[in-house]
Design a protein around this motif. Sequence first.
Motif, mmCIF file in Angstrom:
data_model
loop_
_atom_site.group_PDB
_atom_site.id
_atom_site.type_symbol
_atom_site.label_atom_id
_atom_site.label_comp_id
_atom_site.label_asym_id
_atom_site.label_seq_id
_atom_site.Cartn_x
_atom_site.Cartn_y
_atom_site.Cartn_z
ATOM 1 N N ASN A 1 71.881 -21.204 -73.871
ATOM 2 C CA ASN A 1 71.086 -21.644 -75.017
ATOM 3 C C ASN A 1 71.183 -20.647 -76.168
ATOM 4 O O ASN A 1 71.229 -21.041 -77.335
ATOM 5 C CB ASN A 1 69.625 -21.844 -74.597
ATOM 6 N N THR A 2 71.233 -19.365 -75.850
ATOM 7 C CA THR A 2 71.398 -18.338 -76.874
ATOM 8 C C THR A 2 72.736 -18.506 -77.569
ATOM 9 O O THR A 2 72.830 -18.423 -78.801
ATOM 10 C CB THR A 2 71.263 -16.933 -76.260
ATOM 11 N N HIS B 1 72.079 -11.545 -91.305
ATOM 12 C CA HIS B 1 71.485 -11.284 -89.995
ATOM 13 C C HIS B 1 71.076 -12.610 -89.373
ATOM 14 O O HIS B 1 70.502 -13.468 -90.046
ATOM 15 C CB HIS B 1 70.249 -10.393 -90.135
ATOM 16 N N VAL B 2 71.372 -12.747 -88.086
ATOM 17 C CA VAL B 2 71.019 -13.942 -87.329
ATOM 18 C C VAL B 2 70.074 -13.511 -86.217
ATOM 19 O O VAL B 2 70.401 -12.606 -85.445
ATOM 20 C CB VAL B 2 72.276 -14.611 -86.723
ATOM 21 N N HIS B 3 68.927 -14.149 -86.145
ATOM 22 C CA HIS B 3 67.943 -13.851 -85.105
ATOM 23 C C HIS B 3 67.713 -15.123 -84.297
ATOM 24 O O HIS B 3 67.273 -16.137 -84.850
ATOM 25 C CB HIS B 3 66.623 -13.375 -85.719
ATOM 26 N N VAL B 4 68.035 -15.072 -83.020
ATOM 27 C CA VAL B 4 67.809 -16.215 -82.141
ATOM 28 C C VAL B 4 66.540 -15.935 -81.342
ATOM 29 O O VAL B 4 66.451 -14.932 -80.626
ATOM 30 C CB VAL B 4 69.008 -16.446 -81.197
ATOM 31 N N THR C 1 74.385 -21.253 -77.928
ATOM 32 C CA THR C 1 74.264 -22.439 -78.779
ATOM 33 C C THR C 1 73.565 -22.096 -80.079
ATOM 34 O O THR C 1 73.995 -22.520 -81.164
ATOM 35 C CB THR C 1 73.502 -23.554 -78.035
ATOM 36 N N GLY C 2 72.496 -21.315 -79.998
ATOM 37 C CA GLY C 2 71.796 -20.891 -81.208
ATOM 38 C C GLY C 2 72.677 -20.045 -82.106
ATOM 39 O O GLY C 2 72.702 -20.229 -83.328
ATOM 40 N N LEU C 3 73.409 -19.109 -81.521
ATOM 41 C CA LEU C 3 74.325 -18.281 -82.305
ATOM 42 C C LEU C 3 75.377 -19.144 -82.993
ATOM 43 O O LEU C 3 75.647 -18.982 -84.192
ATOM 44 C CB LEU C 3 75.000 -17.237 -81.406
ATOM 45 N N ALA C 4 75.978 -20.063 -82.244
ATOM 46 C CA ALA C 4 77.023 -20.930 -82.796
ATOM 47 C C ALA C 4 76.486 -21.770 -83.952
ATOM 48 O O ALA C 4 77.193 -21.997 -84.945
ATOM 49 C CB ALA C 4 77.602 -21.829 -81.708
ATOM 50 N N GLY C 5 75.239 -22.186 -83.841
ATOM 51 C CA GLY C 5 74.632 -22.975 -84.915
ATOM 52 C C GLY C 5 74.521 -22.205 -86.214
ATOM 53 O O GLY C 5 74.417 -22.794 -87.293
ATOM 54 N N ALA C 6 74.564 -20.888 -86.127
ATOM 55 C CA ALA C 6 74.499 -20.036 -87.318
ATOM 56 C C ALA C 6 75.873 -19.470 -87.678
ATOM 57 O O ALA C 6 75.986 -18.605 -88.534
ATOM 58 C CB ALA C 6 73.516 -18.889 -87.080
ATOM 59 N N GLY C 7 76.918 -19.936 -86.970
ATOM 60 C CA GLY C 7 78.258 -19.442 -87.240
ATOM 61 C C GLY C 7 78.552 -18.105 -86.593
ATOM 62 O O GLY C 7 79.452 -17.387 -87.018
ATOM 63 N N VAL D 1 65.382 -14.900 -73.559
ATOM 64 C CA VAL D 1 66.400 -14.028 -74.123
ATOM 65 C C VAL D 1 66.362 -14.167 -75.643
ATOM 66 O O VAL D 1 66.409 -15.281 -76.165
ATOM 67 C CB VAL D 1 67.813 -14.389 -73.618
ATOM 68 N N GLU D 2 66.276 -13.024 -76.334
ATOM 69 C CA GLU D 2 66.367 -12.976 -77.792
ATOM 70 C C GLU D 2 67.670 -12.278 -78.163
ATOM 71 O O GLU D 2 68.111 -11.367 -77.448
ATOM 72 C CB GLU D 2 65.215 -12.192 -78.404
ATOM 73 N N ALA D 3 68.247 -12.685 -79.288
ATOM 74 C CA ALA D 3 69.481 -12.045 -79.753
ATOM 75 C C ALA D 3 69.410 -11.794 -81.251
ATOM 76 O O ALA D 3 68.837 -12.598 -81.992
ATOM 77 C CB ALA D 3 70.685 -12.930 -79.456
ATOM 78 N N THR D 4 70.006 -10.687 -81.659
ATOM 79 C CA THR D 4 70.176 -10.358 -83.081
ATOM 80 C C THR D 4 71.667 -10.158 -83.310
ATOM 81 O O THR D 4 72.309 -9.397 -82.578
ATOM 82 C CB THR D 4 69.417 -9.094 -83.465
#
Length: 135
Positions: free
Chosen positions: A58-59, A28-31, A61-67, A128-131
């Motif tokens: 920015n979201t 699970h990835v939480h941004v 970018t955060g997702l990409a940082g976690a693959g 914005v938050e993403a899961t």
Amino acid sequence: MTARLTSPDGMLQHAPYHHVAVATGSTHVHVAGQVGQVGNEPVAADDLAAQVAQALRNTATGLAGAGASFSDVVRLTFYVARWTPDRIETLMAGVQSVADEVGLPMPMPPASLIGVEVLFEPDVLVEVEATAVLP
């Protein structure tokens, strides 16, 4: 893709988001809440569409940082300061302006929009938050 997005019959149709995400995977990835700010530059004050677009960048970018990417997202949450329903077109204009660039599917994954009085700084209009779920 680990997420299957759907809006079953009996639920509101033609919304800008899907109502249900079914995910398979174990990571699970939480941004955390991303705002319409580039690095340490100030936000575009009083420009909700521009802030939404940058917050989604920015979201991504955060997702990409976690693959991950928006194709793995099972939940988005938009927090909007001083929300009123007449601002929906401006918010959606910001979403649509950047959707192709960041790979955000339209309709979006399940999403909530939560109006708040103020966010952490007076000029910040949206977070914005993403899961996401990865295999």
